[in-house]
Design a protein around this motif. Structure first.
Motif, short mmCIF file in Angstrom:
data_model
loop_
_atom_site.label_atom_id
_atom_site.label_comp_id
_atom_site.label_asym_id
_atom_site.label_seq_id
_atom_site.Cartn_x
_atom_site.Cartn_y
_atom_site.Cartn_z
N TRP A 188 0.75 -1.27 0.29
CA TRP A 188 0.07 0.12 0.10
C TRP A 188 1.05 1.21 -0.10
O TRP A 188 1.31 1.77 1.00
N PRO A 189 1.54 1.62 -1.18
CA PRO A 189 2.37 2.67 -1.16
C PRO A 189 2.09 4.00 -0.58
O PRO A 189 2.87 4.64 -0.23
N GLU A 190 0.63 4.24 -0.71
CA GLU A 190 0.30 5.57 -0.13
C GLU A 190 0.46 5.83 1.19
O GLU A 190 0.80 6.75 2.07
N VAL A 191 0.72 4.72 2.01
CA VAL A 191 1.07 4.59 3.53
C VAL A 191 2.56 3.90 4.01
O VAL A 191 2.79 3.88 5.12
N ARG A 192 2.99 3.59 2.74
CA ARG A 192 4.52 3.02 2.97
C ARG A 192 4.06 1.56 3.71
O ARG A 192 5.12 1.43 4.49
N LEU A 193 3.31 0.80 3.40
CA LEU A 193 2.95 -0.39 4.22
C LEU A 193 3.15 -1.53 3.07
O LEU A 193 2.71 -1.84 2.13
N ALA A 194 4.12 -2.28 3.51
CA ALA A 194 4.57 -3.76 2.87
C ALA A 194 4.09 -4.95 3.58
O ALA A 194 4.16 -4.96 5.00
N VAL A 195 3.64 -5.89 3.00
CA VAL A 195 3.52 -7.27 3.64
C VAL A 195 4.22 -8.23 2.97
O VAL A 195 4.30 -8.32 1.57
N GLU A 196 5.12 -9.16 3.76
CA GLU A 196 5.95 -9.97 3.10
C GLU A 196 5.37 -11.51 3.68
O GLU A 196 5.32 -11.64 4.90
N TYR A 197 5.59 -12.58 2.93
CA TYR A 197 5.31 -14.01 3.30
C TYR A 197 6.72 -14.67 3.10
O TYR A 197 7.44 -14.87 1.91
N ASP A 198 7.10 -15.08 4.10
CA ASP A 198 8.41 -15.74 4.23
C ASP A 198 8.17 -17.43 4.26
O ASP A 198 7.74 -17.95 5.55
N GLY A 199 8.47 -17.91 3.27
CA GLY A 199 8.59 -19.42 3.12
C GLY A 199 9.89 -20.03 3.88
O GLY A 199 10.67 -19.31 4.41
N ASP A 200 9.79 -21.48 4.01
CA ASP A 200 11.03 -22.05 4.45
C ASP A 200 12.32 -21.65 3.86
O ASP A 200 13.12 -21.51 4.78
N GLY A 241 11.47 4.34 5.04
CA GLY A 241 10.17 4.73 5.46
C GLY A 241 9.11 3.89 5.49
O GLY A 241 7.91 4.27 5.75
N TRP A 242 9.26 2.65 5.16
CA TRP A 242 8.30 1.64 4.74
C TRP A 242 8.19 0.80 6.30
O TRP A 242 9.12 0.52 7.05
N THR A 243 6.84 0.67 6.58
CA THR A 243 6.81 -0.50 7.69
C THR A 243 6.36 -1.76 7.15
O THR A 243 5.69 -1.88 6.04
N VAL A 244 7.21 -2.83 7.32
CA VAL A 244 6.90 -4.14 6.87
C VAL A 244 6.63 -5.28 8.16
O VAL A 244 6.93 -5.26 8.86
N LEU A 245 5.46 -5.89 7.31
CA LEU A 245 4.91 -6.85 8.09
C LEU A 245 5.14 -8.18 7.73
O LEU A 245 5.13 -8.26 6.32
N ARG A 246 5.91 -9.14 8.38
CA ARG A 246 6.48 -10.36 7.96
C ARG A 246 5.45 -11.34 8.35
O ARG A 246 5.16 -11.53 9.73
N PHE A 247 5.13 -12.37 7.58
CA PHE A 247 4.23 -13.47 8.00
C PHE A 247 4.78 -14.89 7.35
O PHE A 247 5.46 -15.00 6.44
N THR A 248 4.50 -15.89 8.19
CA THR A 248 4.72 -17.28 7.80
C THR A 248 3.45 -17.86 6.96
O THR A 248 2.49 -17.38 7.16
N ALA A 249 3.87 -19.15 6.54
CA ALA A 249 2.68 -19.87 6.06
C ALA A 249 1.79 -20.24 7.03
O ALA A 249 0.50 -20.18 7.04
#
Length: 118
Positions: free
Chosen positions: A49-61, A83-91
């Motif tokens: 969501w570039p307008e608020v500099r939010l990124a979501v990442e999915y980290d596999g094995d 300036g990005w907020t990054v949320l990282r998630f797993t499977a």
């Protein structure tokens, strides 16, 4: 989303995105290229969501392998410095706790949206 997958199964892109659509969140961009002020590529993020500099990442094995982990840390630091907020998630986050995962994205989006409006 009620899909349960074996631990070693790789998530398809549509499964990763479906969690957010099910929760009413529409990503502004998929596989978004984040660039620094000079236009150099910092990295590509799974959802953005570039307008608020939010990124979501999915980290596999494979993200647990030493060299990949090192590159991930370097890229995460560069994204944060840009300036990005990054949320990282797993499977497991996506498949076994989709409501919690989507709730975290909604909370971050709301917090960042408020901050960007002043």
């Amino acid at each position: 989303m009620s899909v349960v997958a074996p631990r070693n199964r790789r998530l398809r892109r549509d499964e990763r995105i479906a969690v957010h659509y099910d929760a009413g969140i529409r990503p502004a961009a998929v596989q978004f290229e984040v660039r620094d002020g000079a236009g150099a590529l910092i990295g590509r993020v799974d959802l953005a969501w570039p307008e608020v500099r939010l990124a979501v990442e999915y980290d596999g094995d494979h993200h647990r392998e030493r060299e990949q982990f090192r590159r991930d840390v370097e890229r995460l630091n560069a994204l944060r410095l840009a300036g990005w907020t990054v949320l990282r998630f797993t499977a497991d986050d996506v498949l076994r706790r989709p409501e919690r995962t989507a709730g975290m994205v909604i909370a971050a989006f709301a917090r960042l949206g408020r901050r960007s409006r002043g």
